[in-house]
Design a protein around this motif. Structure first.
Motif, mmCIF file in Angstrom:
data_model
loop_
_atom_site.group_PDB
_atom_site.id
_atom_site.type_symbol
_atom_site.label_atom_id
_atom_site.label_comp_id
_atom_site.label_asym_id
_atom_site.label_seq_id
_atom_site.Cartn_x
_atom_site.Cartn_y
_atom_site.Cartn_z
ATOM 1 N N ILE A 113 0.824 -1.200 0.000
ATOM 2 C CA ILE A 113 0.000 0.000 0.000
ATOM 3 C C ILE A 113 0.861 1.255 0.000
ATOM 4 N N LEU A 114 2.027 1.176 0.626
ATOM 5 C CA LEU A 114 2.996 2.271 0.609
ATOM 6 C C LEU A 114 4.251 1.828 -0.127
ATOM 7 N N ALA A 115 4.976 2.793 -0.694
ATOM 8 C CA ALA A 115 6.160 2.460 -1.496
ATOM 9 C C ALA A 115 7.315 1.980 -0.634
ATOM 10 N N HIS A 244 1.209 10.403 9.634
ATOM 11 C CA HIS A 244 2.240 10.329 8.612
ATOM 12 C C HIS A 244 1.984 9.189 7.625
ATOM 13 N N ILE A 245 1.469 8.063 8.101
ATOM 14 C CA ILE A 245 1.145 6.956 7.200
ATOM 15 C C ILE A 245 0.128 7.406 6.153
ATOM 16 N N VAL A 246 -0.947 8.041 6.624
ATOM 17 C CA VAL A 246 -1.989 8.486 5.705
ATOM 18 C C VAL A 246 -1.471 9.614 4.818
ATOM 19 N N ASP A 247 -0.668 10.506 5.382
ATOM 20 C CA ASP A 247 -0.102 11.595 4.589
ATOM 21 C C ASP A 247 0.812 11.048 3.494
ATOM 22 N N ASP A 248 1.607 10.017 3.823
ATOM 23 C CA ASP A 248 2.475 9.394 2.816
ATOM 24 C C ASP A 248 1.634 8.771 1.702
ATOM 25 N N PHE A 249 0.561 8.098 2.079
ATOM 26 C CA PHE A 249 -0.309 7.472 1.080
ATOM 27 C C PHE A 249 -0.879 8.525 0.136
ATOM 28 N N MET A 250 -1.350 9.645 0.699
ATOM 29 C CA MET A 250 -1.925 10.694 -0.130
ATOM 30 C C MET A 250 -0.885 11.310 -1.054
ATOM 31 N N ASN A 251 0.315 11.565 -0.530
ATOM 32 C CA ASN A 251 1.365 12.149 -1.357
ATOM 33 C C ASN A 251 1.775 11.211 -2.486
ATOM 34 N N GLN A 253 -0.019 8.891 -3.900
ATOM 35 C CA GLN A 253 -1.102 8.717 -4.868
ATOM 36 C C GLN A 253 -1.579 10.038 -5.463
ATOM 37 N N ASN A 254 -0.943 11.132 -5.043
ATOM 38 C CA ASN A 254 -1.256 12.461 -5.566
ATOM 39 C C ASN A 254 -2.723 12.829 -5.337
ATOM 40 N N ILE A 255 -3.184 12.591 -4.116
ATOM 41 C CA ILE A 255 -4.540 12.968 -3.719
ATOM 42 C C ILE A 255 -4.441 13.804 -2.449
ATOM 43 N N THR A 256 -5.507 14.510 -2.106
ATOM 44 C CA THR A 256 -5.463 15.391 -0.933
ATOM 45 C C THR A 256 -6.348 14.909 0.203
ATOM 46 N N GLY A 257 -6.841 13.706 0.122
ATOM 47 C CA GLY A 257 -7.627 13.161 1.224
ATOM 48 C C GLY A 257 -7.993 11.720 0.951
ATOM 49 N N ILE A 258 -8.290 10.967 2.009
ATOM 50 C CA ILE A 258 -8.705 9.569 1.857
ATOM 51 C C ILE A 258 -9.531 9.196 3.080
ATOM 52 N N PRO A 259 -10.734 8.639 2.904
ATOM 53 C CA PRO A 259 -11.501 8.172 4.070
ATOM 54 C C PRO A 259 -10.711 7.111 4.824
ATOM 55 N N THR A 260 -10.553 7.288 6.123
ATOM 56 C CA THR A 260 -9.725 6.395 6.921
ATOM 57 C C THR A 260 -10.411 6.059 8.232
ATOM 58 N N ILE A 261 -10.495 4.766 8.549
ATOM 59 C CA ILE A 261 -11.049 4.300 9.814
ATOM 60 C C ILE A 261 -9.940 3.638 10.617
ATOM 61 N N VAL A 262 -9.849 3.977 11.896
ATOM 62 C CA VAL A 262 -8.851 3.385 12.788
ATOM 63 C C VAL A 262 -9.567 2.521 13.822
ATOM 64 N N TYR A 263 -9.148 1.265 13.922
ATOM 65 C CA TYR A 263 -9.738 0.308 14.857
ATOM 66 C C TYR A 263 -8.836 0.099 16.073
ATOM 67 N N ILE A 264 -9.452 -0.050 17.231
ATOM 68 C CA ILE A 264 -8.753 -0.424 18.460
ATOM 69 C C ILE A 264 -9.676 -1.359 19.247
ATOM 70 N N LEU A 295 -10.449 8.968 10.994
ATOM 71 C CA LEU A 295 -9.291 9.837 11.100
ATOM 72 C C LEU A 295 -9.486 11.010 10.148
ATOM 73 N N LEU A 296 -9.252 12.205 10.648
ATOM 74 C CA LEU A 296 -9.348 13.380 9.789
ATOM 75 C C LEU A 296 -8.070 13.470 8.964
ATOM 76 N N SER A 297 -8.114 12.938 7.770
ATOM 77 C CA SER A 297 -6.898 12.814 6.966
ATOM 78 C C SER A 297 -7.016 13.670 5.711
ATOM 79 N N TYR A 298 -6.326 14.761 5.712
ATOM 80 C CA TYR A 298 -6.300 15.618 4.542
ATOM 81 C C TYR A 298 -5.144 16.593 4.685
#
Length: 357
Positions: A113-115, A244-251, A253-264, A295-298
């Motif tokens: 999912i990440l490079a 940072h994980i979500v920010d790396d994914f967005m960078n 994939q050249n997108i500025t946001g992604i719906p993200t759910i965090v489970y615990i 997660l508020l990821s943008y």
């Protein structure tokens, strides 16, 4: 195209080696060990040729023998790994890595999912600004606070036993010993990828990351968080890593946001993490076994876009993740029939995405 070797290895003469050696002033570009020219210095392709790296000067670094052996053919992020490389050389390598390499290959698969195989970040102490304020696109924000490097490693086959031991201990201490630790770990290993933080005395944090259903129509990132400790230090680290994980994914994939759910896990005191401003309180949901929150990821640039532009980008994201949709039915079946945790797959109402006014 698929990530693969595109250039053959070349031999370096003494002039070439001298130039590469000088890029870190005769020190190992990673650990800072002094290297005598012509001694046990090794020229390393920072992005390995076997994974699509190139024979260009900006991709060449000097490492000591030990660091070269440890690095192998893993993909690292240059900013956190190359501590002793001249700034101008690091900037050139970073530009190649973030703006050329990660966009040249189709590495977005459920296990990639990440490079990067190793995520290296410059973290700040507990009294520093929140992780959200530390992030900016492509680089980490400069700060008056003294930083230190922390890393997350991708799980490979040789890491499975220690991750299994960590997962079993994690479940037992939170009164979930009835859950099959192997099957629980396999959810994330089989359908996604796992990154973990390890110190000298063992694994401290682990994140299972997969692309899965956010609701009946949309796909996004699903991240499961496990921590050995529930102290403020590790709460801050988890928040830092998640952003940072979500920010790396967005960078990448050249997108500025992604719906993200965090489970615990519901019995895990670590769910205090949800009190962080990085989470949307209205997006929180409970199940019998898990709690989850959006997660508020943008990126901050996202606010400057019109609603029409943002909706168009959301369509782009759905199209990008479309190949993963066929795997979601298999994922649901695996969870409900094999792991016996039907509420893991229970749908969360999409009360908030990254689309914000």
């Amino acid at each position: 195209m698929e990530r693969q070797q595109i250039q053959d290895r070349i031999n370096f003469d003494d002039i070439d080696r001298q130039k590469i050696w000088a890029k870190s002033d005769g020190y190992c570009a990673h650990c800072g060990k002094r290297i005598e020219f012509g001694g046990k210095a090794t020229v390393d392709h920072f992005v390995p040729l076997s994974k699509g790296g190139v024979n260009m000067d900006y991709n060449m670094i000097m490492l000591c023998h030990d660091c070269n052996q440890k690095k192998g053919n893993l993909i690292y992020q240059p900013e956190g790994y190359l501590t002793y490389l001249h700034k101008e050389d690091l900037d050139k390598l970073s530009d190649y890595f973030h703006h050329s390499y990660v966009h040249s290959f189709d590495f977005l698969h459920r296990h990639d999912i990440l490079a990067s195989d190793v995520l290296c970040y410059q973290a700040l102490p507990a009294d520093a600004p929140s992780p959200r304020k530390q992030i900016r696109k492509g680089k980490h924000q400069a700060s008056m606070y003294a930083s230190y490097t922390i890393t997350l490693k991708r799980m490979f086959a040789q890491d499975k036993d220690k991750l299994l031991s960590f997962t079993k201990d994690y479940l037992d201490k939170r009164n979930y010993s009835y859950i099959d630790a192997q099957a629980f770990l396999d959810i994330w290993a089989e359908f996604g990828t796992i990154y973990y933080m390890e110190q000298s005395d063992g694994i401290k944090l682990a994140f299972g990351i997969l692309i899965g259903p956010i609701d009946k129509e949309h796909l996004g990132l699903q991240i499961f968080c496990m921590s050995k400790y529930n102290t403020p230090k590790y709460l801050q680290m988890a928040e830092f890593f998640l952003m940072h994980i979500v920010d790396d994914f967005m960078n990448e994939q050249n997108i500025t946001g992604i719906p993200t759910i965090v489970y615990i896990l519901k019995n895990d005191p670590f769910k205090r993490l949800y009190a962080s401003p990085c989470f949307h309180a209205l997006g929180k949901r409970d199940t019998n076994t898990l709690e989850a929150a959006y997660l508020l990821s943008y990126n901050l640039e996202h606010f400057e876009k019109s609603r029409t532009e943002r909706e168009a980008e959301y369509i782009k994201i759905n199209q990008m993740l479309a190949p993963f949709r066929k795997e979601t039915d298999h994922l649901h079946k695996y969870i409900t029939e094999t792991v016996k945790l039907p509420d893991v797959a229970e749908e969360l109402e999409p009360s908030v995405f990254f689309l914000k006014e």
